[in-house]
Design a protein around this motif. Structure first.
Motif, short mmCIF file in Angstrom:
data_model
loop_
_atom_site.label_atom_id
_atom_site.label_comp_id
_atom_site.label_asym_id
_atom_site.label_seq_id
_atom_site.Cartn_x
_atom_site.Cartn_y
_atom_site.Cartn_z
N VAL A 1 35.83 -42.26 50.47
CA VAL A 1 35.68 -42.40 48.98
C VAL A 1 36.03 -43.79 48.76
N SER A 2 36.90 -44.52 49.37
CA SER A 2 37.25 -45.86 49.09
C SER A 2 36.11 -46.78 49.60
N LEU B 1 41.63 -35.03 58.04
CA LEU B 1 40.52 -34.86 56.97
C LEU B 1 40.81 -35.53 55.69
N ALA B 2 42.15 -35.26 55.30
CA ALA B 2 42.57 -35.84 54.09
C ALA B 2 42.33 -37.39 54.04
N PHE B 3 42.82 -37.97 55.13
CA PHE B 3 42.94 -39.31 55.17
C PHE B 3 41.26 -39.75 55.11
N VAL C 1 40.61 -52.26 47.63
CA VAL C 1 40.07 -51.11 47.91
C VAL C 1 39.86 -51.03 49.49
N TYR C 2 39.45 -52.13 50.00
CA TYR C 2 39.02 -52.22 51.56
C TYR C 2 40.49 -52.13 52.22
N VAL C 3 41.59 -52.57 51.75
CA VAL C 3 42.88 -52.46 52.34
C VAL C 3 42.97 -50.76 52.49
N VAL C 4 42.92 -50.06 51.30
CA VAL C 4 43.16 -48.63 51.32
C VAL C 4 42.19 -47.82 52.05
N ALA C 5 40.77 -48.34 52.17
CA ALA C 5 39.71 -47.69 52.90
C ALA C 5 40.24 -48.00 54.33
N ALA D 1 30.32 -47.72 39.80
CA ALA D 1 30.89 -47.64 41.15
C ALA D 1 32.02 -46.39 41.19
N TRP D 2 32.68 -46.50 40.16
CA TRP D 2 33.47 -45.53 39.86
C TRP D 2 32.87 -43.93 39.67
N LEU D 3 31.73 -43.84 38.92
CA LEU D 3 31.01 -42.72 38.68
C LEU D 3 30.76 -42.25 40.01
N LEU D 4 29.91 -43.08 40.96
CA LEU D 4 29.40 -42.64 42.36
C LEU D 4 30.34 -42.20 43.03
N SER D 5 31.63 -42.90 43.14
CA SER D 5 32.67 -42.53 44.07
C SER D 5 33.37 -41.36 43.64
N GLY D 6 33.73 -41.20 42.33
CA GLY D 6 33.89 -39.68 41.70
C GLY D 6 33.29 -38.56 42.35
#
Length: 159
Positions: A107-108, A99-101, A53-57, A123-128
């Motif tokens: 979110v990540s 803005l999309a990135f 997730v860190y790498v994605v962010a 975590a998934w709920l709050l991120s969603g």
């Protein structure tokens, strides 16, 4: 006297640059935070999922920074060549992509931090919820207002 096409493109580009300044600041702060995170105490305790997730962010923040700064470089390359309409159209697409990135990066980052301190399902709920909130504020609400024809002074807010 109505504005000319050239004046409209100049105004549109100036407006876009003001918007980019706000977005660039946000992504630069997030990117700086993400760049320092692996060097902080406790990072060695993150799970493989959290590293992913860190790498994605991190990559999304880098992509956002590139796209939000790109209109400046584009302007430098086309400066005084009479290509302002092309510049405005391209800068608009770059800002939208940025803005999309930035949405993915934010979110990540929320998922990364909340997964580190809370149970994964929370975590998934709050991120969603975060993703939905951003999509509503940045996409849905503006789209719903696109066809509104209220004048700027028709219903002023005081306070």
């Amino acid at each position: 006297m109505p504005e000319t096409d050239k004046e409209r493109y100049e105004r549109n580009f100036a407006d876009l640059l003001q918007e980019l300044r706000v977005a660039q600041t946000g992504v630069q702060i997030l990117f700086a935070f993400l760049l320092t995170l692996p060097f902080s105490v406790g990072f060695e305790k993150v799970s493989q999922f959290q590293k992913d997730v860190y790498v994605v962010a991190l990559l999304a923040a880098a992509g956002a920074a590139a796209m939000l700064i790109a209109p400046v470089a584009y302007h430098r390359m086309l400066f005084q060549r009479g290509r302002k309409p092309e510049l405005v159209r391209s800068a608009h697409r770059m800002a939208t992509g940025g803005l999309a990135f930035m949405l993915v990066a934010m979110v990540s980052a929320v998922l990364l931090i909340t997964d580190f301190i809370l149970e994964r399902w929370v975590a998934w709920l709050l991120s969603g919820i975060t993703a939905v909130w951003f999509l509503m504020l940045w996409g849905l609400f503006p789209l719903l207002r696109r066809d509104d024809r209220d004048g700027p002074d028709e219903n002023p807010t005081v306070g």
